[in-house]
Write an enzyme that holds these catalytic residues in place. Structure first.
Site, short mmCIF file in Angstrom:
data_model
loop_
_atom_site.label_atom_id
_atom_site.label_comp_id
_atom_site.label_asym_id
_atom_site.label_seq_id
_atom_site.Cartn_x
_atom_site.Cartn_y
_atom_site.Cartn_z
N GLU A 1 -2.33 5.23 2.66
CA GLU A 1 -2.05 3.86 2.40
C GLU A 1 -3.37 3.46 2.02
O GLU A 1 -3.47 2.54 1.06
CB GLU A 1 -1.34 3.10 3.47
N ARG B 1 2.23 8.29 8.78
CA ARG B 1 2.07 9.58 8.69
C ARG B 1 1.04 10.38 9.46
O ARG B 1 0.79 11.34 9.98
CB ARG B 1 2.06 9.88 7.14
N ASP C 1 0.94 -1.22 0.07
CA ASP C 1 0.01 0.15 -0.12
C ASP C 1 0.98 1.18 -0.12
O ASP C 1 0.27 2.43 0.35
CB ASP C 1 -0.96 0.16 1.32
N HIS D 1 6.01 5.00 13.09
CA HIS D 1 6.30 5.86 11.89
C HIS D 1 5.17 6.52 10.97
O HIS D 1 5.44 7.05 10.04
CB HIS D 1 7.18 5.15 11.02
C1 UD1 Z 1 6.69 4.88 3.60
C2 UD1 Z 1 5.20 4.49 2.94
C3 UD1 Z 1 4.68 3.74 4.24
C4 UD1 Z 1 5.33 2.51 4.96
C5 UD1 Z 1 6.75 3.15 5.29
C6 UD1 Z 1 7.33 1.83 5.86
C7 UD1 Z 1 4.18 5.89 1.75
C8 UD1 Z 1 3.58 7.20 1.20
N1 UD1 Z 1 4.88 5.72 2.80
O1 UD1 Z 1 6.52 5.81 4.71
O2 UD1 Z 1 3.20 3.25 3.81
O3 UD1 Z 1 4.65 2.24 5.94
O4 UD1 Z 1 7.30 3.79 4.13
O5 UD1 Z 1 8.38 2.19 6.56
O6 UD1 Z 1 4.46 5.29 0.64
N2 UD1 Z 1 14.10 8.07 5.09
C9 UD1 Z 1 15.76 7.83 5.00
N3 UD1 Z 1 16.25 6.75 4.68
C10 UD1 Z 1 15.28 5.50 4.45
C11 UD1 Z 1 13.89 5.95 4.34
C12 UD1 Z 1 13.42 6.87 4.49
O7 UD1 Z 1 16.25 8.97 4.93
O8 UD1 Z 1 15.95 4.49 4.06
C13 UD1 Z 1 13.50 9.44 5.22
C14 UD1 Z 1 13.98 10.31 3.98
O9 UD1 Z 1 14.00 11.71 4.66
C15 UD1 Z 1 12.48 10.32 3.55
C16 UD1 Z 1 11.51 10.11 4.47
O10 UD1 Z 1 12.01 9.28 5.41
O11 UD1 Z 1 12.23 11.48 2.59
C17 UD1 Z 1 10.25 9.61 4.34
O12 UD1 Z 1 10.31 8.46 3.45
P1 UD1 Z 1 8.83 8.02 2.86
O13 UD1 Z 1 9.03 6.92 2.01
O14 UD1 Z 1 8.25 9.12 1.80
O15 UD1 Z 1 7.86 7.80 4.04
P2 UD1 Z 1 7.99 6.75 5.13
O16 UD1 Z 1 7.25 7.60 6.39
O17 UD1 Z 1 9.06 6.12 5.11
N1 UDP Z 2 11.75 -3.79 10.53
C1 UDP Z 2 13.12 -4.19 10.34
N2 UDP Z 2 14.07 -3.42 10.97
C2 UDP Z 2 13.68 -2.43 12.13
C3 UDP Z 2 12.30 -2.25 12.04
C4 UDP Z 2 11.42 -2.93 11.34
O1 UDP Z 2 13.66 -5.12 9.51
O2 UDP Z 2 14.52 -1.65 12.83
C5 UDP Z 2 11.00 -4.82 9.70
C6 UDP Z 2 9.96 -5.53 10.26
O3 UDP Z 2 10.40 -6.68 10.81
C7 UDP Z 2 8.72 -5.57 9.37
C8 UDP Z 2 8.98 -4.26 8.62
O4 UDP Z 2 10.05 -3.87 8.74
O5 UDP Z 2 9.02 -6.78 8.60
C9 UDP Z 2 7.96 -3.37 8.71
O6 UDP Z 2 8.17 -2.09 8.29
P1 UDP Z 2 7.72 -0.76 8.86
O7 UDP Z 2 7.19 -0.91 10.01
O8 UDP Z 2 8.63 0.17 8.31
O9 UDP Z 2 6.39 -0.62 7.54
P2 UDP Z 2 4.72 -0.83 7.58
O10 UDP Z 2 5.10 -2.59 7.56
O11 UDP Z 2 4.33 -0.50 8.57
O12 UDP Z 2 4.44 -0.83 6.20
#
Ligand code: UD1
Ligand code: UDP
Length: 368
Positions: free
Chosen positions: A130, A209, A94, A207
């Site tokens: 999502e 939003r 999602d 995490h």
């Molecule tokens: C995203 C997804 C969310 C998912 C989550 C899992 C969308 C809109 N959101 O949210 O559905 O649950 O990932 O974790 O698709 N960043 C880093 N390094 C990384 C990853 C992220 O620095 O490896 C920082 C960056 O500043 C980036 C920000 O996090 O711009 C947000 O990343 P983004 O993918 O837009 O949103 P998430 O909150 O990670």
């Molecule tokens: N996870 C990981 N390292 C971490 C935190 C989470 O490998 O420090 C794994 C966790 O086991 C799960 C996935 O990341 O499989 C969940 O990701 P996240 O919570 O970012 O996204 P969501 O599932 O809410 O979309």
């Protein structure tokens, strides 16, 4: 058959890895496209599962917004799909990568297979964005891989044709079973110094939003109260790199005794940390699915969930983001052994570890 698999974030990588591996096992080469909506957290998972992408769109920007992610994925994946013209594009879950990549495939008349289809809250703004990502992805999808019967029912209610829905289990359980190792020894500090037997270790992840700002503030303040008032509790929080999360976490939790703010963990140590924890507080989708397999009670820090199976099974409880409720529910599980034991039974409502095998069988049978 040319099977293209696209993913961009940490949870998509974990949940797509078993499918990549299964396609390889059958002697085919999947075409792996990563958008890198996440950078470091994606690379961690590519390393663990030893996946080398064929294309890396490298779109992540610091503190990116939804407009950037949507337009960058849509525009950058176009030439790849045009050049490769796969028989099917598999998307997962999602995220905005999921939605934008499905839209690109639709524009190019490439069939879409949606892994983890049919999850719903029917609340447009929760989880945001999502819920709309998955509703729109459903409309663009040809093959719907529903993880559970409940997810299939949701799709039927939206008039998706039954012959296009396949209940497969969730590939996250495949991934978990590939990685879990009860003998794993932590290399990283402070995890290798914590007394897991003598203390009650609470694992926190947060995490989402829709929780940014005040709701996340209440969650963190509740966590702080719980730790400060229970000397036998240690809390570990691998902090998501989203700057909105980091800022709040530092403001409320940094420097508090027995609260460890650490960097996101590789999948292997994270699974082991879940395994060794007493209790998990999370707003993560994936963690809600993994924890019941490990027999760990979960308090879900959200007001809605699209994953009601663990709540129904009694291993998870939806506690929202209200300070008082979180403190009350966590304290009950810390102090009341019966309440704890009632929630810590091992169940596996999300899968049996064979989801990827089923998905690949269906692709071989139905596509082309
Ligand atoms: C995203 C997804 C969310 C998912 C989550 C899992 C969308 C809109 N959101 O949210 O559905 O649950 O990932 O974790 O698709 N960043 C880093 N390094 C990384 C990853 C992220 O620095 O490896 C920082 C960056 O500043 C980036 C920000 O996090 O711009 C947000 O990343 P983004 O993918 O837009 O949103 P998430 O909150 O990670
Ligand atoms: N996870 C990981 N390292 C971490 C935190 C989470 O490998 O420090 C794994 C966790 O086991 C799960 C996935 O990341 O499989 C969940 O990701 P996240 O919570 O970012 O996204 P969501 O599932 O809410 O979309």
């Amino acid at each position: 058959m040319k099977i293209a698999i696209v993913f961009g974030t940490r949870p998509e990588a974990i949940k797509m890895a078993p499918i990549v591996k299964e396609v390889e096992k059958r002697g085919m080469q999947p075409l792996v496209i990563v958008t890198a909506q996440h950078r470091e957290m994606l690379d961690q998972k590519l390393d663990v599962f030893k996946i080398k992408p064929d294309y890396d769109l490298d779109i992540m920007k610091h503190n990116q917004d939804l407009f950037h992610v949507t337009s960058a994925v849509l525009n950058d994946i176009k030439p790849v799909l045009q050049k490769e013209n796969p028989d099917i594009l598999l998307v997962q879950g999602d995220t905005t990568t999921t939605f934008a990549a499905s839209l690109a495939a639709f524009y190019l008349k490439i069939p879409v297979g949606h892994v983890e289809a049919g999850l719903r809250t029917w609340n447009k703004t929760n989880p945001f964005p999502e819920e709309m990502n998955r509703q729109i992805t459903t409309r663009l999808t040809d093959y719907h891989f529903a993880p559970t019967p409940w997810a299939k029912q949701n799709l039927l209610k939206e008039d998706v044709k039954e012959e296009n829905i396949f209940v497969t289990g969730n590939t996250v359980i495949d991934a978990l079973l590939m990685i879990v190792d009860p003998n794993y020894k932590f290399q990283e500090s402070p995890l290798n110094r914590i007394d897991y037997a003598g203390k009650k270790v609470i694992l926190l992840t947060s995490h989402r939003r829709e929780n940014f700002g005040e709701p996340m503030g209440q969650v963190f303040s509740a966590c702080r109260y719980i730790v400060e008032n229970n000397p036998d509790v240690e809390m570990i929080y691998p902090v998501h790199p989203n700057p909105n999360v980091r800022q709040k976490a530092n403001e409320i939790l940094a420097g508090v005794q027995r609260i460890h703010l650490i960097e996101p963990l590789d999948y292997r140590p994270f699974v082991q940390l879940m395994n060794k924890s007493y209790l998990i507080l999370t707003d993560s989708g994936g963690v809600q699915e993994e924890a019941p397999s490990l027999g760990k009670p979960v308090l879900v820090l959200r007001t809605t969930t699209e994953r009601p199976e663990a709540i129904d099974a009694g291993t998870g409880k939806l506690v929202g983001t209200d300070y008082q409720t979180i403190v009350r529910e966590a304290q009950k599980l810390i102090s009341d052994t019966k309440a704890y034991n009632d929630m810590s039974t091992k169940t596996n409502p999300y899968g049996d570890g064979k989801a990827a095998e089923r998905i690949v069988n269906i692709l071989l049978d139905k596509v082309k």
